[in-house]
Motif scaffolding. Sequence first.
Motif, PDB file in Angstrom:
ATOM      1  N   VAL A  63       0.836  -1.198   0.000  1.00 45.57           N
ATOM      2  CA  VAL A  63       0.000   0.000   0.000  1.00 45.57           C
ATOM      3  C   VAL A  63       0.868   1.245   0.000  1.00 45.57           C
ATOM      4  CG1 VAL A  63      -1.623   1.364   1.370  1.00 45.57           C
ATOM      5  CG2 VAL A  63      -2.023  -1.076   1.042  1.00 45.57           C
ATOM      6  N   GLU A  64       1.925   1.225   0.779  1.00 51.45           N
ATOM      7  CA  GLU A  64       2.849   2.361   0.795  1.00 51.45           C
ATOM      8  C   GLU A  64       3.422   2.600  -0.600  1.00 51.45           C
ATOM      9  OE1 GLU A  64       6.616   3.880   3.492  1.00 51.45           O
ATOM     10  OE2 GLU A  64       6.585   1.806   2.795  1.00 51.45           O
ATOM     11  N   THR A  65       3.775   1.538  -1.299  1.00 49.89           N
ATOM     12  CA  THR A  65       4.315   1.675  -2.653  1.00 49.89           C
ATOM     13  C   THR A  65       3.280   2.284  -3.589  1.00 49.89           C
ATOM     14  OG1 THR A  65       5.803  -0.209  -2.359  1.00 49.89           O
ATOM     15  CG2 THR A  65       5.251   0.401  -4.620  1.00 49.89           C
ATOM     16  N   LEU A  66       2.026   1.824  -3.484  1.00 52.69           N
ATOM     17  CA  LEU A  66       0.959   2.380  -4.308  1.00 52.69           C
ATOM     18  C   LEU A  66       0.782   3.872  -4.043  1.00 52.69           C
ATOM     19  CD1 LEU A  66      -1.471   2.036  -6.234  1.00 52.69           C
ATOM     20  CD2 LEU A  66      -2.840   1.431  -4.226  1.00 52.69           C
ATOM     21  N   CYS A  67       0.813   4.259  -2.776  1.00 54.38           N
ATOM     22  CA  CYS A  67       0.687   5.675  -2.431  1.00 54.38           C
ATOM     23  C   CYS A  67       1.826   6.498  -3.023  1.00 54.38           C
ATOM     24  CB  CYS A  67       0.654   5.841  -0.910  1.00 54.38           C
ATOM     25  SG  CYS A  67      -0.802   5.143  -0.110  1.00 54.38           S
ATOM     26  N   ARG A  68       3.024   5.954  -2.939  1.00 58.45           N
ATOM     27  CA  ARG A  68       4.184   6.669  -3.463  1.00 58.45           C
ATOM     28  C   ARG A  68       4.054   6.869  -4.972  1.00 58.45           C
ATOM     29  NH1 ARG A  68       7.951   3.139  -2.316  1.00 58.45           N
ATOM     30  NH2 ARG A  68       8.020   3.770  -0.118  1.00 58.45           N
ATOM     31  N   GLU A  69       3.491   5.891  -5.667  1.00 61.18           N
ATOM     32  CA  GLU A  69       3.344   5.982  -7.122  1.00 61.18           C
ATOM     33  C   GLU A  69       2.456   7.140  -7.542  1.00 61.18           C
ATOM     34  OE1 GLU A  69       1.843   2.189  -8.203  1.00 61.18           O
ATOM     35  OE2 GLU A  69       3.796   1.177  -8.083  1.00 61.18           O
ATOM     36  N   VAL A  70       1.492   7.481  -6.704  1.00 62.75           N
ATOM     37  CA  VAL A  70       0.558   8.556  -7.047  1.00 62.75           C
ATOM     38  C   VAL A  70       0.752   9.791  -6.168  1.00 62.75           C
ATOM     39  CG1 VAL A  70      -1.157   7.023  -8.036  1.00 62.75           C
ATOM     40  CG2 VAL A  70      -1.218   7.499  -5.590  1.00 62.75           C
ATOM     41  N   SER A  71       1.861   9.815  -5.428  1.00 61.60           N
ATOM     42  CA  SER A  71       2.249  10.975  -4.617  1.00 61.60           C
ATOM     43  C   SER A  71       1.211  11.318  -3.550  1.00 61.60           C
ATOM     44  CB  SER A  71       2.513  12.195  -5.515  1.00 61.60           C
ATOM     45  OG  SER A  71       3.547  11.930  -6.436  1.00 61.60           O
ATOM     46  N   VAL A  72       0.641  10.288  -2.927  1.00 64.17           N
ATOM     47  CA  VAL A  72      -0.244  10.476  -1.786  1.00 64.17           C
ATOM     48  C   VAL A  72       0.539  10.106  -0.526  1.00 64.17           C
ATOM     49  CG1 VAL A  72      -2.356   9.724  -0.634  1.00 64.17           C
ATOM     50  CG2 VAL A  72      -2.325  10.020  -3.119  1.00 64.17           C
ATOM     51  N   PRO A  73       0.633  10.987   0.462  1.00 62.98           N
ATOM     52  CA  PRO A  73       1.404  10.678   1.671  1.00 62.98           C
ATOM     53  C   PRO A  73       0.888   9.424   2.364  1.00 62.98           C
ATOM     54  CG  PRO A  73       0.849  13.008   1.592  1.00 62.98           C
ATOM     55  CD  PRO A  73       0.068  12.357   0.497  1.00 62.98           C
ATOM     56  N   CYS A  74       1.804   8.613   2.878  1.00 61.20           N
ATOM     57  CA  CYS A  74       1.439   7.379   3.552  1.00 61.20           C
ATOM     58  C   CYS A  74       2.271   7.219   4.811  1.00 61.20           C
ATOM     59  CB  CYS A  74       1.649   6.176   2.638  1.00 61.20           C
ATOM     60  SG  CYS A  74       1.203   4.583   3.380  1.00 61.20           S
ATOM     61  N   LEU A  75       1.617   6.821   5.884  1.00 61.69           N
ATOM     62  CA  LEU A  75       2.281   6.525   7.143  1.00 61.69           C
ATOM     63  C   LEU A  75       2.189   5.024   7.368  1.00 61.69           C
ATOM     64  CD1 LEU A  75       1.792   8.509  10.467  1.00 61.69           C
ATOM     65  CD2 LEU A  75       2.186   6.057  10.419  1.00 61.69           C
ATOM     66  N   LEU A  76       3.328   4.350   7.344  1.00 63.48           N
ATOM     67  CA  LEU A  76       3.381   2.901   7.514  1.00 63.48           C
ATOM     68  C   LEU A  76       3.670   2.580   8.975  1.00 63.48           C
ATOM     69  CD1 LEU A  76       3.267   0.290   5.762  1.00 63.48           C
ATOM     70  CD2 LEU A  76       5.774   0.367   5.720  1.00 63.48           C
ATOM     71  N   HIS A  77       2.889   1.650   9.537  1.00 57.82           N
ATOM     72  CA  HIS A  77       3.067   1.323  10.950  1.00 57.82           C
ATOM     73  C   HIS A  77       2.786  -0.159  11.171  1.00 57.82           C
ATOM     74  CE1 HIS A  77      -1.195   0.822  12.351  1.00 57.82           C
ATOM     75  NE2 HIS A  77      -1.399   1.387  11.179  1.00 57.82           N
ATOM     76  N   ALA A  78       3.057  -0.628  12.385  1.00 57.44           N
ATOM     77  CA  ALA A  78       2.840  -2.032  12.724  1.00 57.44           C
ATOM     78  C   ALA A  78       2.074  -2.176  14.035  1.00 57.44           C
ATOM     79  CB  ALA A  78       4.173  -2.763  12.806  1.00 57.44           C
ATOM     80  N   LEU A  79       1.362  -1.140  14.442  1.00 58.64           N
ATOM     81  CA  LEU A  79       0.610  -1.189  15.691  1.00 58.64           C
ATOM     82  C   LEU A  79      -0.728  -1.894  15.471  1.00 58.64           C
ATOM     83  CD1 LEU A  79       1.419   2.382  17.030  1.00 58.64           C
ATOM     84  CD2 LEU A  79       2.425   0.209  17.736  1.00 58.64           C
ATOM     85  N   PRO A  80      -1.291  -2.520  16.519  1.00 61.70           N
ATOM     86  CA  PRO A  80      -2.409  -3.442  16.314  1.00 61.70           C
ATOM     87  C   PRO A  80      -3.799  -2.843  16.238  1.00 61.70           C
ATOM     88  CG  PRO A  80      -1.707  -3.499  18.607  1.00 61.70           C
ATOM     89  CD  PRO A  80      -0.737  -2.598  17.887  1.00 61.70           C
ATOM     90  N   GLY A  81      -4.056  -1.731  16.921  1.00 59.66           N
ATOM     91  CA  GLY A  81      -5.429  -1.304  17.130  1.00 59.66           C
ATOM     92  C   GLY A  81      -5.937  -0.250  16.174  1.00 59.66           C
ATOM     93  N   GLN A  82      -7.273  -0.188  16.055  1.00 64.92           N
ATOM     94  CA  GLN A  82      -7.885   0.879  15.277  1.00 64.92           C
ATOM     95  C   GLN A  82      -7.606   2.233  15.920  1.00 64.92           C
ATOM     96  OE1 GLN A  82     -12.071   0.365  14.592  1.00 64.92           O
ATOM     97  NE2 GLN A  82     -12.213   2.070  13.165  1.00 64.92           N
ATOM     98  N   ASN A  83      -7.518   2.254  17.224  1.00 60.78           N
ATOM     99  CA  ASN A  83      -7.180   3.505  17.909  1.00 60.78           C
ATOM    100  C   ASN A  83      -5.808   4.012  17.484  1.00 60.78           C
ATOM    101  OD1 ASN A  83      -6.314   1.102  19.490  1.00 60.78           O
ATOM    102  ND2 ASN A  83      -5.334   2.633  20.802  1.00 60.78           N
ATOM    103  N   ASP A  84      -4.892   3.082  17.203  1.00 59.28           N
ATOM    104  CA  ASP A  84      -3.557   3.474  16.739  1.00 59.28           C
ATOM    105  C   ASP A  84      -3.634   4.139  15.374  1.00 59.28           C
ATOM    106  OD1 ASP A  84      -2.108   2.292  18.972  1.00 59.28           O
ATOM    107  OD2 ASP A  84      -2.580   0.351  18.089  1.00 59.28           O
ATOM    108  N   THR A  85      -4.456   3.569  14.490  1.00 58.71           N
ATOM    109  CA  THR A  85      -4.601   4.142  13.151  1.00 58.71           C
ATOM    110  C   THR A  85      -5.157   5.555  13.214  1.00 58.71           C
ATOM    111  OG1 THR A  85      -4.977   1.946  12.204  1.00 58.71           O
ATOM    112  CG2 THR A  85      -5.685   3.826  10.896  1.00 58.71           C
ATOM    113  N   VAL A  86      -6.189   5.745  14.041  1.00 60.39           N
ATOM    114  CA  VAL A  86      -6.789   7.070  14.195  1.00 60.39           C
ATOM    115  C   VAL A  86      -5.772   8.061  14.743  1.00 60.39           C
ATOM    116  CG1 VAL A  86      -8.532   8.388  15.466  1.00 60.39           C
ATOM    117  CG2 VAL A  86      -9.123   6.164  14.464  1.00 60.39           C
ATOM    118  N   ARG A  87      -5.107   7.675  15.810  1.00 61.05           N
ATOM    119  CA  ARG A  87      -4.162   8.584  16.467  1.00 61.05           C
ATOM    120  C   ARG A  87      -2.987   8.922  15.551  1.00 61.05           C
ATOM    121  NH1 ARG A  87       0.352   7.166  18.726  1.00 61.05           N
ATOM    122  NH2 ARG A  87      -0.303   4.999  18.937  1.00 61.05           N
TER     123      ARG A  87
END
Length: 221
Positions: A63-87
């Motif tokens: 997904v990060e690679t796809l974002c980079r291809e179209v110049s959309v910022p992407c934050l890659l992480h490995a945290l487990p929860g939906q709360n982590d994604t929101v924060r």
Amino acid sequence: MAENKTLPVGCVIMASGLSTRFGSNKLLTPFGPGREPMLRRAFAATDTPLLASRVVVARSPEVETLCREVSVPCLLHALPGQNDTVRLGLEALLAERPDLAGCMFLPGDQPLLRRESVESLLRAFAEHLRTQKETERMIFRLAYRAKDDPTPLVGSPVLFGCGYFPALCTLPEGKGGSVVLKAHPEQVQIVYAQRREELLDADTPEALEELSAIAAQWCVT
């Protein structure tokens, strides 16, 4: 992306799901007549000058690679929860734009969501700010209501005023923004989409196939 100088609103595109029911990374699955990765539909829906900034929050390097291809910022992480994604998404946007008046959270798996509906949410937020001066404590949510049906189908995206940022950054473990929605139902304003299908997500291959067929009927490419 062009910047809205009068009402800075950011958007977090939620792309951290594990696609357990789907069986593979659904966001990369070809979709619709154009057969592009489904996540690109979220990019198109949020490609509007009414947004000051946006970021994709993902666990997948693909997904990060796809974002980079179209110049959309992407934050890659490995945290487990939906709360982590929101924060993480909100903190990333605030690091770029600490003056954000609001933040929209948009799932990456609603491929029929239209940019017009995203802009309707943003305009409703802007109008309320202009006339009521209380938008920082308001929540705007996309929904659909059929003719003569008093009960709307409510869904995503959801736009939170900046007064809710502290709560969104401290959600309970594993929980998402619905915690804030349930705590403040009186502050939720509904904005209606023109089509019910815009609110549907693709949780299974069968659902994705159905939505792809609808996209072909709409001649959406």
